[in-house]
Design a protein around this motif. Sequence first.
Motif, PDB file in Angstrom:
ATOM      1  N   ARG A 180       0.816  -1.201   0.000  1.00 29.90           N
ATOM      2  CA  ARG A 180       0.000   0.000   0.000  1.00 29.90           C
ATOM      3  C   ARG A 180       0.851   1.254   0.000  1.00 29.90           C
ATOM      4  O   ARG A 180       0.369   2.302  -0.388  1.00 29.90           O
ATOM      5  N   ASP A 232       3.139   9.227  -4.451  1.00 34.38           N
ATOM      6  CA  ASP A 232       2.175   9.946  -3.625  1.00 34.38           C
ATOM      7  C   ASP A 232       1.716   9.014  -2.510  1.00 34.38           C
ATOM      8  O   ASP A 232       1.034   8.018  -2.777  1.00 34.38           O
ATOM      9  N   LEU A 233       2.120   9.316  -1.291  1.00 36.14           N
ATOM     10  CA  LEU A 233       1.775   8.464  -0.155  1.00 36.14           C
ATOM     11  C   LEU A 233       0.362   8.772   0.326  1.00 36.14           C
ATOM     12  O   LEU A 233       0.091   9.888   0.764  1.00 36.14           O
ATOM     13  N   PRO A 234      -0.534   7.792   0.279  1.00 37.91           N
ATOM     14  CA  PRO A 234      -1.881   8.023   0.794  1.00 37.91           C
ATOM     15  C   PRO A 234      -1.864   8.346   2.287  1.00 37.91           C
ATOM     16  O   PRO A 234      -1.059   7.810   3.045  1.00 37.91           O
ATOM     17  N   ASP A 235      -2.751   9.239   2.699  1.00 35.98           N
ATOM     18  CA  ASP A 235      -2.824   9.645   4.102  1.00 35.98           C
ATOM     19  C   ASP A 235      -3.096   8.462   5.016  1.00 35.98           C
ATOM     20  O   ASP A 235      -2.533   8.372   6.112  1.00 35.98           O
ATOM     21  N   ASP A 236      -3.980   7.539   4.593  1.00 35.59           N
ATOM     22  CA  ASP A 236      -4.302   6.406   5.463  1.00 35.59           C
ATOM     23  C   ASP A 236      -3.093   5.500   5.674  1.00 35.59           C
ATOM     24  O   ASP A 236      -2.940   4.916   6.747  1.00 35.59           O
ATOM     25  N   VAL A 237      -2.216   5.405   4.689  1.00 40.39           N
ATOM     26  CA  VAL A 237      -1.005   4.597   4.856  1.00 40.39           C
ATOM     27  C   VAL A 237      -0.059   5.289   5.833  1.00 40.39           C
ATOM     28  O   VAL A 237       0.502   4.660   6.726  1.00 40.39           O
ATOM     29  N   GLN A 238       0.098   6.586   5.677  1.00 39.19           N
ATOM     30  CA  GLN A 238       0.974   7.326   6.589  1.00 39.19           C
ATOM     31  C   GLN A 238       0.468   7.261   8.022  1.00 39.19           C
ATOM     32  O   GLN A 238       1.254   7.169   8.966  1.00 39.19           O
ATOM     33  N   HIS A 246       3.441   1.812  -1.938  1.00 37.54           N
ATOM     34  CA  HIS A 246       3.777   2.102  -3.336  1.00 37.54           C
ATOM     35  C   HIS A 246       2.885   1.246  -4.246  1.00 37.54           C
ATOM     36  O   HIS A 246       3.318   0.250  -4.809  1.00 37.54           O
TER      37      HIS A 246
END
Length: 171
Positions: free
Chosen positions: A1, A157-163, A3
């Motif tokens: 998730r 682009d790193l999704p907020d939910d992953v971060q 990448h």
Amino acid sequence: RVHPQARRLGVIYDPRNFSGYVQDAQKAAAARGVRLVLKPVVEALKVRAALEEIAGDIDALWLLPDPQLISADMFNFLLVFTLERKLALFGFFESFTRLGALAAMAPDYAAIGRQAARLSQEVAAKPAETRLPLPPSLLSPGVLTINAKTARQLGIDLPDDVQSKAKQVYR
């Protein structure tokens, strides 16, 4: 998730130590539409050549926790190599992420310690003659760390939910 565009994941591994693990990982990856590009090697001196051989066929490199193949010097080489070629690097220690790998799933030592303590208390509470066999071992999912600076360098682009699920996001 971390990448989602990575569909071809390189894995350089020692088949003497990781063949069963790699087979399980291959099945799990295929179920998610990811292909593992496997390159078995049996000595650290062959890791560089193995990476050169598969670099054009992968979107990311996944490092397995093999101290025979991945030393500090080798990690430094792999980090520079992958960054120069815009390949994501996934490691197995939080320090790898801090140093520039895109992400790592590292052992959660506190969780492992709690599991060991609970298991030992459960075993110790039983009468001596019933302590064996021991209960099966439990898996610890580990902790995710992400390097947002590396993600930007790679155009990810790193999704907020992953971060939000990461223990640490290095900026």
